[in-house]
Design a protein around this motif. Structure first.
Motif, PDB file in Angstrom:
ATOM      1  N   GLU A  75      37.837  26.643  51.167  1.00 24.86           N
ATOM      2  CA  GLU A  75      36.982  27.508  51.975  1.00 24.86           C
ATOM      3  C   GLU A  75      35.975  26.707  52.796  1.00 24.86           C
ATOM      4  OE1 GLU A  75      35.206  30.453  49.523  1.00 24.86           O
ATOM      5  OE2 GLU A  75      37.114  31.309  48.854  1.00 24.86           O
ATOM      6  N   ASP A 109      44.062  29.551  50.204  1.00 25.75           N
ATOM      7  CA  ASP A 109      44.542  30.455  49.163  1.00 25.75           C
ATOM      8  C   ASP A 109      44.417  31.916  49.579  1.00 25.75           C
ATOM      9  OD1 ASP A 109      45.185  28.356  47.509  1.00 25.75           O
ATOM     10  OD2 ASP A 109      43.282  28.385  46.426  1.00 25.75           O
ATOM     11  N   ARG A 110      43.265  32.280  50.115  1.00 28.72           N
ATOM     12  CA  ARG A 110      43.036  33.682  50.472  1.00 28.72           C
ATOM     13  C   ARG A 110      41.957  33.752  51.551  1.00 28.72           C
ATOM     14  NH1 ARG A 110      41.695  32.242  45.534  1.00 28.72           N
ATOM     15  NH2 ARG A 110      39.488  32.105  44.956  1.00 28.72           N
ATOM     16  N   PRO A 111      41.905  34.837  52.284  1.00 27.99           N
ATOM     17  CA  PRO A 111      40.927  34.947  53.382  1.00 27.99           C
ATOM     18  C   PRO A 111      39.533  35.319  52.898  1.00 27.99           C
ATOM     19  CG  PRO A 111      42.315  36.901  53.296  1.00 27.99           C
ATOM     20  CD  PRO A 111      42.849  35.970  52.251  1.00 27.99           C
ATOM     21  N   THR A 112      38.547  34.876  53.647  1.00 22.62           N
ATOM     22  CA  THR A 112      37.162  35.313  53.487  1.00 22.62           C
ATOM     23  C   THR A 112      36.658  35.726  54.874  1.00 22.62           C
ATOM     24  OG1 THR A 112      36.232  33.110  53.889  1.00 22.62           O
ATOM     25  CG2 THR A 112      36.807  33.654  51.610  1.00 22.62           C
ATOM     26  N   THR A 115      36.470  32.543  57.042  1.00 22.12           N
ATOM     27  CA  THR A 115      37.748  31.961  57.445  1.00 22.12           C
ATOM     28  C   THR A 115      38.526  32.886  58.377  1.00 22.12           C
ATOM     29  OG1 THR A 115      38.770  32.781  55.393  1.00 22.12           O
ATOM     30  CG2 THR A 115      37.952  30.513  55.399  1.00 22.12           C
ATOM     31  N   PHE A 127      47.164  32.092  55.369  1.00 22.43           N
ATOM     32  CA  PHE A 127      46.644  32.459  54.057  1.00 22.43           C
ATOM     33  C   PHE A 127      47.827  32.650  53.097  1.00 22.43           C
ATOM     34  CE2 PHE A 127      42.386  32.715  55.420  1.00 22.43           C
ATOM     35  CZ  PHE A 127      42.368  33.283  56.688  1.00 22.43           C
ATOM     36  N   ASN A 129      47.722  33.830  50.142  1.00 26.12           N
ATOM     37  CA  ASN A 129      47.527  35.020  49.296  1.00 26.12           C
ATOM     38  C   ASN A 129      47.788  34.697  47.828  1.00 26.12           C
ATOM     39  OD1 ASN A 129      46.892  36.730  51.499  1.00 26.12           O
ATOM     40  ND2 ASN A 129      49.067  36.915  51.973  1.00 26.12           N
ATOM     41  N   ASP A 130      47.214  33.605  47.384  1.00 28.72           N
ATOM     42  CA  ASP A 130      47.347  33.164  45.998  1.00 28.72           C
ATOM     43  C   ASP A 130      45.969  33.228  45.353  1.00 28.72           C
ATOM     44  OD1 ASP A 130      48.162  32.122  43.621  1.00 28.72           O
ATOM     45  OD2 ASP A 130      48.418  30.066  44.340  1.00 28.72           O
ATOM     46  N   THR A 131      45.859  33.954  44.258  1.00 27.26           N
ATOM     47  CA  THR A 131      44.570  34.116  43.585  1.00 27.26           C
ATOM     48  C   THR A 131      44.223  32.935  42.698  1.00 27.26           C
ATOM     49  OG1 THR A 131      45.642  35.312  41.775  1.00 27.26           O
ATOM     50  CG2 THR A 131      44.774  36.624  43.600  1.00 27.26           C
ATOM     51  N   SER A 133      43.303  29.198  41.918  1.00 33.81           N
ATOM     52  CA  SER A 133      42.672  28.097  42.637  1.00 33.81           C
ATOM     53  C   SER A 133      42.206  27.054  41.638  1.00 33.81           C
ATOM     54  CB  SER A 133      41.497  28.607  43.481  1.00 33.81           C
ATOM     55  OG  SER A 133      40.520  29.210  42.646  1.00 33.81           O
ATOM     56  N   LYS A 142      52.316  26.712  45.747  1.00 38.26           N
ATOM     57  CA  LYS A 142      51.780  26.740  47.111  1.00 38.26           C
ATOM     58  C   LYS A 142      52.687  25.973  48.071  1.00 38.26           C
ATOM     59  CE  LYS A 142      47.162  27.229  45.207  1.00 38.26           C
ATOM     60  NZ  LYS A 142      45.836  26.638  44.945  1.00 38.26           N
TER      61      LYS A 142
END
Length: 513
Positions: A75, A109-112, A115, A127, A129-131, A133, A142
């Motif tokens: 991130e 891994d995932r959007p914020t 990002t 992204f 879309n993997d929770t 980390s 990945k």
């Protein structure tokens, strides 16, 4: 006597027919009357549009192989910004000259919220879309998701790469290396020693199209089980490089190409980690290596400066070291006159010199307008023809009387020695322009690039240049004469001069008493 008027009642249907006929005749009449005002201009417009489309050439097809790179990131966008402003910017700048078409994506891994905004600006984030980390947590998964993304979105990919966001790539040196090794079964990177499995470190790993296709068609599994093992599936061993080694070891046709001598790989669990990272960060890095691992944002910027790639330069920073000596070439020592041939262009005191492959820029047009300056344009193979180029300069009443377009053919005739030594499509061809100006009695030479506007006032130069004599004996192989050119408010140095020596007084020429 009463007169009676008899009226005949018109049937309602007949009335409707008459009204319709009236309106049809009215519309037809209007169209016939206005065809010159409406239809002919529309027709002519359509003809012009069709004619214009026919004249446009078909888009050229880029047949270079496609390289798709995925950069695993977090991130925190500091390293992404550093890569965008260093080696990724070099890829963009040299995109038409590189041996590959290149697409890059940052893998998160995932959007914020941040990002998502960043991706709206750069459009270079995927992204996963993997929770999950964390360090070495399902990196194999990945990698697998990234390969599936390439397989589905870029089916014409020849090489697929995965790298970390703390890696600096030497461009164009690395791409030249990959061009030498490219194959559909390539497995390239830094090899881990002492393992029975051929494992390439995931910091930078490249595979060919055939291996990519094989991987995405197999089943991914978290661990070995009765339904999934290394023979039929893709077992995740957390580390992507380690997982890849097991995924590929069932094949006997993998083109395994470790390149450890050209890749700096540093593990952060060593006691002298920071010292080892900085040990190799010095000028000439990219002449020896192609990749540096564990690069901070500052290290990337420093390596970018050391690599010294610009629009006019396509190699590493000049070091001053002698790398080769040229033997006398018969064609350079025979059949040539001792003095260059003089053409019919009049002599001139003040010459401006530029080399370009583009149509006349504002800088060239402005220079051509100065009344006390002559201009020589050193053409190259991609420069527009002389008649077209000169017609685009838009001469003014104050324009110089001498504007010389020095074609490649003329360069060969007038200065055969230089023309044979200096390669075409090189910024070095400007040296022929210097010779042309000197040959035509130049007292002052204004050197400029076609993308840099400047002003020239001869009054600024009066009295600045006393004649000095420089001793011939030099104690250093590097010589910077520019400090004697009259500029005192800032340091000056020739293009390509090693930046680490610009403050070194030993590089200044010695004046004789």
């Amino acid at each position: 006597m009463e007169r009676r008027v008899h009226s005949v009642k018109m049937p309602s249907g007949f009335k409707c027919v008459m009204i319709c006929i009236f309106w049809v005749v009215l519309v037809i009449g209007f169209l016939l009357f206005s065809r010159h005002l409406i239809w002919q201009p529309v027709y002519r417009s359509l003809v012009r549009e069709t004619h214009h489309q026919v004249r446009n050439p078909l888009p050229t097809i880029d047949n270079r192989p496609l390289l798709v790179m995925g950069i695993l990131s977090t991130e925190n966008g500091a390293l992404r910004d550093a890569q965008r402003s260093t080696w990724l910017s070099t890829i963009h700048m040299l995109r038409d000259q590189l041996p590959f078409r290149i697409i890059h994506k940052f893998l998160l891994d995932r959007p914020t919220n941040d990002t998502i905004i960043e991706n709206d600006r750069y459009n270079d984030i995927v992204f996963l879309n993997d929770t999950r980390s964390g360090w070495a947590v399902k990196f194999g998964y990945k990698l697998y998701v990234w390969y599936k993304y390439i397989y589905e979105n870029y089916p014409d990919t020849l090489l697929a790469a995965k790298l970390d966001d703390d890696v600096f790539l030497c461009v164009p040196q690395l791409l030249k290396r990959l061009d030498e090794l490219k194959s559909t079964k390539l497995h390239y990177g830094w090899k881990h020693y002492g393992n029975t499995v051929k494992a390439i470190d995931e910091a930078f790993v490249v595979i060919g199209k055939d291996l990519l296709d094989r991987i995405v068609k197999r089943e991914y599994c978290v661990k070995v089980s009765s339904t999934c093992n290394d023979t039929i599936g893709l077992v995740d061993r957390n580390y992507a490089g380690w997982s890849m080694g097991f995924w590929l070891r069932i094949y006997d046709d993998v083109d395994f190409q470790p390149d450890n001598d050209r890749i700096i790989m540093v593990k952060n669990h060593t006691l002298d980690f920071e010292k080892r990272v900085l040990k190799n960060i010095k000028p000439g890095f990219c002449s020896k290596y192609v990749i540096n691992h564990k690069s901070s944002a500052q290290v990337m910027k420093q390596l970018h400066v050391y690599n010294n790639i610009s629009d006019a330069v396509t190699g590493s920073i000049f070091s001053g070291d002698i790398v080769r000596k040229l033997l006398p070439i018969p064609s350079l020592t025979k059949h040539h006159n001792a003095f260059a041939i003089m053409d019919k262009t009049p002599v001139c005191d003040n010459w401006a010199v530029v080399t370009t492959i583009n149509y006349p820029s504002n800088a060239v047009k402005n220079m051509a307008s100065f009344p006390n300056w002559c201009l020589v344009i050193v053409a190259d193979t991609k420069t527009p023809p002389e008649s077209i180029y000169l017609s685009e300069i838009e001469m003014t009443s104050n324009a110089s009387k001498i504007i010389k377009y020095l074609s490649v053919k003329e360069q060969t005739i007038l200065y055969p020695l230089l023309s044979e030594i200096i390669p075409l499509n090189s910024f070095g061809r400007k040296n022929i322009g210097y010779m042309y100006a000197i040959h035509h009695k130049a007292k002052l030479i204004w050197d400029f690039d076609d993308d840099n506007d400047g002003t020239v006032d001869l009054n600024d130069f009066k009295g600045l240049f006393p004649y000095v004599t420089v001793c011939n004996v030099s104690h250093d192989i590097l010589l910077n004469p520019y400090p004697y050119f009259g500029v005192t408010e800032t340091r000056t140095w020739p293009r390509g001069f090693p930046l680490q020596y610009i403050k070194n007084k030993e590089t200044l020429p010695k004046l004789c008493n």
